[in-house]
Design an enzyme around this catalytic site. Structure first.
Site, PDB file in Angstrom:
ATOM      1  N   LYS A  22       0.800  -1.090   0.050  1.00 51.58           N
ATOM      2  CA  LYS A  22      -0.082  -0.119   0.012  1.00 51.58           C
ATOM      3  C   LYS A  22       0.756   1.313  -0.019  1.00 51.58           C
ATOM      4  CE  LYS A  22      -2.405   2.867   3.436  1.00 51.58           C
ATOM      5  NZ  LYS A  22      -1.495   3.364   4.141  1.00 51.58           N
ATOM      6  N   ASN A  23       1.718   1.231   0.974  1.00 54.65           N
ATOM      7  CA  ASN A  23       2.679   2.531   1.026  1.00 54.65           C
ATOM      8  C   ASN A  23       3.551   2.922  -0.133  1.00 54.65           C
ATOM      9  OD1 ASN A  23       1.225   3.220   3.451  1.00 54.65           O
ATOM     10  ND2 ASN A  23       2.817   2.464   4.715  1.00 54.65           N
ATOM     11  N   CYS A 117      -5.515   8.042   8.722  1.00 55.58           N
ATOM     12  CA  CYS A 117      -5.607   7.283  10.176  1.00 55.58           C
ATOM     13  C   CYS A 117      -5.496   8.409  10.905  1.00 55.58           C
ATOM     14  CB  CYS A 117      -4.770   6.293  10.421  1.00 55.58           C
ATOM     15  SG  CYS A 117      -5.103   4.598   9.417  1.00 55.58           S
ATOM     16  N   ARG A 122      -0.550  15.005  13.351  1.00 54.15           N
ATOM     17  CA  ARG A 122       0.259  14.728  12.099  1.00 54.15           C
ATOM     18  C   ARG A 122       0.620  15.946  11.442  1.00 54.15           C
ATOM     19  NH1 ARG A 122      -1.928   9.151   9.732  1.00 54.15           N
ATOM     20  NH2 ARG A 122       0.049   9.096   8.780  1.00 54.15           N
ATOM     21  N   ASP A 305       3.362   0.508  12.270  1.00 50.45           N
ATOM     22  CA  ASP A 305       2.213  -0.320  11.548  1.00 50.45           C
ATOM     23  C   ASP A 305       1.923  -1.764  11.870  1.00 50.45           C
ATOM     24  OD1 ASP A 305       1.688   2.253  10.280  1.00 50.45           O
ATOM     25  OD2 ASP A 305       2.341   1.644   8.271  1.00 50.45           O
ATOM     26  N   ARG A 397      -9.052   0.164   3.317  1.00 50.12           N
ATOM     27  CA  ARG A 397      -8.170   1.091   2.657  1.00 50.12           C
ATOM     28  C   ARG A 397      -6.811   0.419   2.639  1.00 50.12           C
ATOM     29  NH1 ARG A 397      -6.520   5.180   6.677  1.00 50.12           N
ATOM     30  NH2 ARG A 397      -5.021   5.516   4.748  1.00 50.12           N
TER      31      ARG A 397
HETATM   32  C1  UD1 Z   1       3.945   6.711   6.900  1.00 55.13           C
HETATM   33  C2  UD1 Z   1       3.086   5.528   6.381  1.00 55.13           C
HETATM   34  C3  UD1 Z   1       2.228   5.122   7.672  1.00 55.13           C
HETATM   35  C4  UD1 Z   1       3.320   4.670   8.886  1.00 55.13           C
HETATM   36  C5  UD1 Z   1       4.338   5.794   9.039  1.00 55.13           C
HETATM   37  C6  UD1 Z   1       5.405   5.678  10.041  1.00 55.13           C
HETATM   38  C7  UD1 Z   1       2.383   5.961   4.258  1.00 55.13           C
HETATM   39  C8  UD1 Z   1       1.298   6.622   3.306  1.00 55.13           C
HETATM   40  N1  UD1 Z   1       2.043   6.043   5.447  1.00 55.13           N
HETATM   41  O1  UD1 Z   1       3.169   7.886   7.290  1.00 55.13           O
HETATM   42  O2  UD1 Z   1       1.709   3.925   7.260  1.00 55.13           O
HETATM   43  O3  UD1 Z   1       2.804   4.500  10.037  1.00 55.13           O
HETATM   44  O4  UD1 Z   1       4.930   6.177   7.553  1.00 55.13           O
HETATM   45  O5  UD1 Z   1       6.256   4.683   9.555  1.00 55.13           O
HETATM   46  O6  UD1 Z   1       3.334   5.650   3.780  1.00 55.13           O
HETATM   47  N2  UD1 Z   1       6.174  14.233  11.246  1.00 55.13           N
HETATM   48  C9  UD1 Z   1       6.181  15.791  11.718  1.00 55.13           C
HETATM   49  N3  UD1 Z   1       6.343  16.769  10.524  1.00 55.13           N
HETATM   50  C10 UD1 Z   1       6.153  16.505   9.429  1.00 55.13           C
HETATM   51  C11 UD1 Z   1       5.978  14.899   9.033  1.00 55.13           C
HETATM   52  C12 UD1 Z   1       5.657  14.147  10.182  1.00 55.13           C
HETATM   53  O7  UD1 Z   1       6.313  16.079  12.503  1.00 55.13           O
HETATM   54  O8  UD1 Z   1       6.100  17.235   8.211  1.00 55.13           O
HETATM   55  C13 UD1 Z   1       5.965  13.368  12.204  1.00 55.13           C
HETATM   56  C14 UD1 Z   1       4.695  12.727  12.411  1.00 55.13           C
HETATM   57  O9  UD1 Z   1       3.693  13.217  13.222  1.00 55.13           O
HETATM   58  C15 UD1 Z   1       5.103  11.407  13.194  1.00 55.13           C
HETATM   59  C16 UD1 Z   1       6.443  11.108  12.429  1.00 55.13           C
HETATM   60  O10 UD1 Z   1       6.929  12.466  11.907  1.00 55.13           O
HETATM   61  O11 UD1 Z   1       5.019  11.718  14.637  1.00 55.13           O
HETATM   62  C17 UD1 Z   1       6.657   9.959  11.396  1.00 55.13           C
HETATM   63  O12 UD1 Z   1       5.482  10.630  10.466  1.00 55.13           O
HETATM   64  P1  UD1 Z   1       5.778   9.954   9.006  1.00 55.13           P
HETATM   65  O13 UD1 Z   1       6.839   8.882   8.724  1.00 55.13           O
HETATM   66  O14 UD1 Z   1       5.982  11.233   7.978  1.00 55.13           O
HETATM   67  O15 UD1 Z   1       4.494   9.197   8.623  1.00 55.13           O
HETATM   68  P2  UD1 Z   1       3.673   9.292   7.453  1.00 55.13           P
HETATM   69  O16 UD1 Z   1       4.306   9.515   6.227  1.00 55.13           O
HETATM   70  O17 UD1 Z   1       2.263  10.078   7.687  1.00 55.13           O
END
Ligand code: UD1
Length: 426
Positions: A22-23, A117, A122, A305, A397
């Site tokens: 998915k990701n 989710c 986030r 995850d 999803r």
């Molecule tokens: C992606 C995955 C999700 C997985 C997560 C962590 C996809 C579509 N989703 O989510 O399934 O659980 O990685 O492996 O690939 N953060 C910030 N600022 C930002 C971006 C992120 O503070 O601009 C924080 C987030 O709140 C979180 C951490 O960084 O605490 C990691 O987030 P991130 O790795 O970006 O997760 P996603 O890309 O949303």
């Protein structure tokens, strides 16, 4: 409204084919916008997040043809610079990858703030920081993120925290930027490598994906490509944990065992037996499991995850397990539901303390998010009696035909549609 009805207590047995990740799919599909000829994507999972991504592309004018269940041909050469609509952006986190691709394609992007989710706060500050460093301005108003740049120029970007989404968006926004972009403290997840491989297959020049320094030299033109998405490590891990929880014997096929190392290590540690081959892993459940501690971390650490699914398994382990969520603020929203089934779990902030119990019992439960849903299915499969799971759209999803795959492994699970309290088989 659809529900999953599970009559628990059956050992899962047999083998299951794992679908595309998915990701990875939700990053590669928006990236197809950059190709200057049609692309054929193989091993695309049939999940609702992919359906939404394809719908977004169609709305922008792409020609999307489903060649078979997992193969899609996309011609995005004539797309318009359109807003990614609210109804679609709000359904999935990965809608923000259109920011990076549209910025590269049109020097402009407009996307409603992403949904996905609910795992606590986030923010997207690291994404915006990358766009700014590359020379783009952004504004946020009426729920829309708008970015524009005169010209994108390669630069050095240090991520303040390891983030999958911002690493992907930085790659998407810099593939055509003038000169060299260096991403430091980048995320290393397998889907980041998969996106880099796809982008390189259409002509990008990306090196170092899978390490914490990624170097991207901007190129002028892209081609089309045929590309196969990697297998879903989280789907595979979910079936492996389900096999262990039901004391079953299941082989997950079509996988990359290396991607599953943190999961296989933990399963072995608590007492499951595993046999690893080149593209499959066999999990043989034990009668009892030992307690363990677990902390989720960015790859190659234990994936967040898989945290809810592992928690469901640990509810049945001997003794006290401590589970620390190292990525998200609020990823224990499944705990109340597991308690309804007899689990003994207490949560304090980002730490859950699980006291193993003898058995879980079936109950009506509600899904809060995608992986929480997988955890409730695992609990339902291993519980005595009937578990009725509501709000299964979250599960759909990210898991392709989970009820069908589980039935093929011997589970007693059916999806039913409830209309005004009346139940119909599907
Ligand atoms: C992606 C995955 C999700 C997985 C997560 C962590 C996809 C579509 N989703 O989510 O399934 O659980 O990685 O492996 O690939 N953060 C910030 N600022 C930002 C971006 C992120 O503070 O601009 C924080 C987030 O709140 C979180 C951490 O960084 O605490 C990691 O987030 P991130 O790795 O970006 O997760 P996603 O890309 O949303």
């Amino acid at each position: 409204m659809d529900k999953l009805i599970i009559n628990g207590g059956k050992k899962l047995q047999g083998s299951v084919q794992i679908s595309g990740a998915k990701n990875a799919a939700v990053a590669v599909i928006p990236a197809v916008i950059l190709a200057e000829a049609p692309c054929v994507l193989e091993n695309v999972p049939s999940i609702s997040d992919v359906t939404i991504d394809l719908q977004i592309l169609r709305e922008m004018g792409a020609d999307v043809r489903v060649l078979d269940k997992s193969t899609i041909r996309i011609d995005a050469t004539h797309i318009r610079d359109a807003v990614v609509p609210y109804e679609m952006a709000r359904c999935m986190r990965a809608s923000y990858y259109f920011l990076g691709t549209l910025l590269t394609k049109f020097n402009h992007a407009k996307v409603y703030m992403p949904g996905g989710c609910d795992l606590g706060d986030r923010p997207i500050d690291q994404h915006l920081k990358c766009f700014k460093a590359l020379g783009a301005d952004h504004s946020i108003g009426r729920g829309i993120v708008e970015i524009s740049a005169g010209k994108l120029i390669g630069t050095q970007i240090y991520f303040d925290k390891v983030t999958v989404g911002a690493t992907i968006n930085a790659m998407l926004a810099s593939v055509k930027a003038d000169g060299l972009t260096i991403l430091e403290n980048a995320a290393k997840e397998p889907h980041i490598v998969d996106l880099a491989n796809f982008l390189n297959s259409i002509g990008a020049d990306i090196m170092g994906a899978g390490t914490d320094v990624i170097k991207i030299r901007g190129v002028k033109r892209f081609t089309g490509a045929n590309y196969a998405i990697i297998p879903d490590q989280i789907e595979a891990g979910t079936y492996m944990v389900a096999a262990a929880a039901t004391k079953g014997d299941v082989t997950v096929n079509g996988i990359i065992p290396k991607h599953l190392e943190p999961i296989t290590a933990k399963l072995r540690k608590i007492g499951a037996k595993l046999e690893e081959r080149d593209e499959s892993i066999r999990v043989m459940g034990a009668d009892t499991y030992e307690r363990t501690n677990l902390k989720t971390m960015p790859h190659p650490g234990f994936p967040t995850d898989m945290q809810p699914q592992f928690a469901a398994l640990l509810t049945l382990a001997k003794g006290t397990s401590i589970l620390t969520e190292g990525i998200f603020d609020n990823r224990f929203r499944y705990v109340d539901e597991l308690r309804r089934m007899g689990a003994d779990i207490s949560v304090d902030g980002k730490v859950a303390v699980i006291e193993g119990v003898e058995r879980l019992t079936g109950a009506p439960v509600k899904v809060a998010d995608l992986r929480a849903g997988a955890a409730l299915i695992i609990a339902g499969l291993s519980a005595d009696g009937v578990t009725e799971i509501e709000d299964i759209q979250h599960i759909e999803r990210g898991y392709e035909g989970m009820d069908v795959k589980l039935r093929s492994l011997g589970a007693d699970i059916v999806k039913r549609r409830f209309t005004d309290g009346v139940r119909t088989a599907m």
